[in-house]
Design a protein around this motif. Structure first.
Motif, mmCIF file in Angstrom:
data_model
loop_
_atom_site.group_PDB
_atom_site.id
_atom_site.type_symbol
_atom_site.label_atom_id
_atom_site.label_comp_id
_atom_site.label_asym_id
_atom_site.label_seq_id
_atom_site.Cartn_x
_atom_site.Cartn_y
_atom_site.Cartn_z
ATOM 1 N N VAL A 78 0.777 -1.206 -0.051
ATOM 2 C CA VAL A 78 -0.085 0.130 -0.069
ATOM 3 C C VAL A 78 0.725 1.350 -0.248
ATOM 4 C CG1 VAL A 78 -1.787 1.269 1.345
ATOM 5 C CG2 VAL A 78 -1.919 -1.073 1.113
ATOM 6 N N VAL A 79 0.494 2.195 -0.739
ATOM 7 C CA VAL A 79 1.095 3.584 -0.687
ATOM 8 C C VAL A 79 0.087 4.264 0.081
ATOM 9 C CG1 VAL A 79 1.666 5.598 -1.971
ATOM 10 C CG2 VAL A 79 2.218 3.279 -3.026
ATOM 11 N N LEU A 80 0.405 4.719 1.282
ATOM 12 C CA LEU A 80 -0.485 5.463 2.239
ATOM 13 C C LEU A 80 -0.265 6.922 2.324
ATOM 14 C CD1 LEU A 80 -2.665 5.480 4.597
ATOM 15 C CD2 LEU A 80 -0.658 4.757 6.197
ATOM 16 N N SER A 81 -1.162 7.717 1.992
ATOM 17 C CA SER A 81 -1.282 9.276 1.886
ATOM 18 C C SER A 81 -2.163 9.716 3.120
ATOM 19 C CB SER A 81 -1.547 9.851 0.705
ATOM 20 O OG SER A 81 -1.583 11.242 0.793
ATOM 21 N N ILE A 82 -1.653 10.275 4.076
ATOM 22 C CA ILE A 82 -2.566 11.006 5.281
ATOM 23 C C ILE A 82 -2.605 12.535 5.278
ATOM 24 C CG2 ILE A 82 -2.737 11.000 7.789
ATOM 25 C CD1 ILE A 82 -3.474 8.487 6.769
ATOM 26 N N LYS A 83 -3.659 13.102 5.511
ATOM 27 C CA LYS A 83 -3.664 14.423 5.675
ATOM 28 C C LYS A 83 -3.957 14.903 7.076
ATOM 29 C CE LYS A 83 -7.482 14.527 2.952
ATOM 30 N NZ LYS A 83 -7.288 13.524 2.256
ATOM 31 N N GLY A 84 -3.226 15.863 7.315
ATOM 32 C CA GLY A 84 -3.189 16.330 8.708
ATOM 33 C C GLY A 84 -2.898 17.876 8.977
ATOM 34 N N ALA A 85 -2.195 18.215 9.909
ATOM 35 C CA ALA A 85 -1.875 19.738 10.281
ATOM 36 C C ALA A 85 -3.011 20.310 10.328
ATOM 37 C CB ALA A 85 -1.103 20.210 9.101
ATOM 38 N N ILE A 86 -3.909 19.765 11.195
ATOM 39 C CA ILE A 86 -5.389 20.503 11.644
ATOM 40 C C ILE A 86 -5.124 20.915 12.997
ATOM 41 C CG2 ILE A 86 -7.833 20.638 11.700
ATOM 42 C CD1 ILE A 86 -6.734 21.285 8.971
ATOM 43 N N VAL A 87 -5.754 21.903 13.644
ATOM 44 C CA VAL A 87 -5.933 22.280 15.057
ATOM 45 C C VAL A 87 -7.006 21.086 15.647
ATOM 46 C CG1 VAL A 87 -6.489 23.657 16.884
ATOM 47 C CG2 VAL A 87 -5.427 24.582 14.998
ATOM 48 N N PRO A 88 -6.258 20.267 16.607
ATOM 49 C CA PRO A 88 -6.991 19.095 17.212
ATOM 50 C C PRO A 88 -8.569 19.747 17.563
ATOM 51 C CG PRO A 88 -4.756 19.130 17.707
ATOM 52 C CD PRO A 88 -5.070 20.356 17.242
ATOM 53 N N GLY A 89 -9.503 18.903 17.064
ATOM 54 C CA GLY A 89 -10.904 19.203 17.802
ATOM 55 C C GLY A 89 -11.490 20.407 16.869
ATOM 56 N N GLU A 90 -10.629 21.125 15.680
ATOM 57 C CA GLU A 90 -11.358 21.896 14.947
ATOM 58 C C GLU A 90 -11.030 21.612 13.422
ATOM 59 O OE1 GLU A 90 -9.952 25.917 16.148
ATOM 60 O OE2 GLU A 90 -9.680 25.318 18.230
ATOM 61 N N ARG A 91 -11.623 22.760 12.517
ATOM 62 C CA ARG A 91 -11.263 22.537 11.231
ATOM 63 C C ARG A 91 -10.585 23.657 10.703
ATOM 64 N NH1 ARG A 91 -12.752 18.069 8.792
ATOM 65 N NH2 ARG A 91 -14.287 16.639 9.616
ATOM 66 N N ARG A 92 -9.615 23.804 11.366
ATOM 67 C CA ARG A 92 -8.567 25.110 11.156
ATOM 68 C C ARG A 92 -7.189 24.627 11.129
ATOM 69 N NH1 ARG A 92 -6.142 28.388 14.857
ATOM 70 N NH2 ARG A 92 -7.315 27.382 16.559
ATOM 71 N N PRO A 93 -6.427 24.998 9.928
ATOM 72 C CA PRO A 93 -5.319 24.488 9.767
ATOM 73 C C PRO A 93 -4.227 24.845 10.616
ATOM 74 C CG PRO A 93 -5.783 26.316 8.089
ATOM 75 C CD PRO A 93 -7.157 25.931 8.946
ATOM 76 N N ASP A 94 -3.092 24.398 10.806
ATOM 77 C CA ASP A 94 -1.969 24.858 11.805
ATOM 78 C C ASP A 94 -0.610 24.196 10.993
ATOM 79 O OD1 ASP A 94 -0.289 25.397 13.416
ATOM 80 O OD2 ASP A 94 -0.900 24.314 15.223
ATOM 81 N N GLY A 95 -0.124 25.136 10.234
ATOM 82 C CA GLY A 95 1.030 24.804 9.309
ATOM 83 C C GLY A 95 2.295 25.234 10.170
ATOM 84 N N SER A 96 2.075 25.570 11.313
ATOM 85 C CA SER A 96 3.311 26.016 12.100
ATOM 86 C C SER A 96 4.445 24.848 12.330
ATOM 87 C CB SER A 96 3.127 26.734 13.377
ATOM 88 O OG SER A 96 2.333 25.540 14.220
#
Length: 324
Positions: A78-96
């Motif tokens: 399997v080639v696994l791609s995962i999305k993340g970098a979101i503030v936990p519990g929110e739908r707001r990005p955190d790219g810091s």
């Protein structure tokens, strides 16, 4: 079709496993595992999930951990791609740097060594943080051997160019379907072709609107996230369902399913002059649906024109997402 992401071949169909997306009520493991096995057996070895898909204690990474615990022999397939970098519990990005590290570390912790993290991507670009900060942080994980590659999600042509100048990009994930052909004209597809970056096309079935599976509000579970999307609002949904009804007629006349028709349209652009490799990743929660979606069909020029005519004459009402 063959494509390669981070050095691993993506099977002939090039479909991902979108049963790993958000669900308020998780699919039972027995059903999910059967679906995932059917996908792999059908050549669908690009699996796309997310830290944000599901509740923190039951997101797609937890499902993947359980699957690869039971079927460790499938991990290398399997080639696994995962999305993340979101503030936990929110739908707001955190790219810091802190946000990226928290997200990747959490993903690796949940996978617990059962599966290598082939690709990681920010679910959304954080406009409050320089893209270089986000890219440099992810690149460090690649250098340390903890991550296979970096992908981009929901980005503009300019953001793709900026990111690619900083580090090699494994793929760009954006929405593409008969109802959302935006990337064909907004520079995203052209930029990916120029830079030889494959596109991962999510929601190629219009989240159910293009298969005539959803024609009215009552067809959607009250907890379904689609009820929060403008295209599924009362008044809009009925208009948007018309395209699915038209595609259903075409499919019936040709002996295919609406999903197979819609996916064939997306694939028809893959590798076409001026376009990059395009890998559609339809959602599937049953093995029967995976097998149906994995059956590739090819549409001739007149059939493709028929679909283009449907696109021109049917209205698409509402934005893809709410303003926030």
């Amino acid at each position: 079709m063959m494509a390669t992401l981070t050095g691993k071949p993506v099977g002939h169909t090039g479909y991902g496993m979108m049963n790993l997306t958000w669900r308020e009520t998780p699919v039972p493991d027995e059903q999910a595992f059967a679906t995932m096995k059917a996908a792999l057996n059908s050549g669908c070895n690009f699996w796309n999930g997310g830290e944000l898909y599901g509740k923190p204690h039951a997101n797609s990474l937890h499902l993947l951990n359980r699957y690869f615990t039971k079927y460790p022999e499938d991990a290398e397939k399997v080639v696994l791609s995962i999305k993340g970098a979101i503030v936990p519990g929110e739908r707001r990005p955190d790219g810091s740097e802190q946000g990226i590290r928290r997200s990747i570390d959490e993903c690796l912790k949940i996978l617990d060594g059962k599966k290598f993290l082939d690709i990681f991507e920010q679910a959304r670009v954080d406009h409050k943080v320089p893209l270089k900060e986000s890219m440099d942080t992810m690149a460090q994980y690649v250098k340390e051997g903890k991550l296979g590659g970096i992908s981009l999600s929901e980005v503009t042509a300019d953001q793709i160019k900026e990111a690619a100048a900083l580090y090699p990009i494994a793929a760009v994930e954006v929405e593409m379907s008969l109802q959302t052909p935006d990337i064909l004209t907004n520079g995203v597809a052209a930029t990916c072709a120029e830079l030889k970056i494959p596109i991962v096309a999510y929601s190629p079935l219009g989240r159910g609107l293009l298969t005539a599976a959803i024609t009215k509000i009552g067809d959607i579970d009250p907890s379904d996230i689609r009820l929060h999307l403008p295209r599924f609002a009362a008044g809009n949904l009925e208009k948007n369902a018309q395209m699915g009804n038209e595609i259903q007629k075409v499919a019936k006349a040709k002996g295919y399913t609406p999903a197979q028709i819609a996916l064939a349209w997306v694939r028809s652009y893959s590798g076409r002059s001026g376009f990059p490799t395009i890998i559609p990743i339809p959602g599937s929660t049953t093995k029967e649906r995976v097998i149906e979606n994995a059956k590739e069909i090819t549409l001739n020029e007149s059939e493709l024109q028929e679909l283009e005519d449907i696109m021109k004459k049917t209205e698409v009402a509402g934005a893809r997402y709410p303003p926030h």
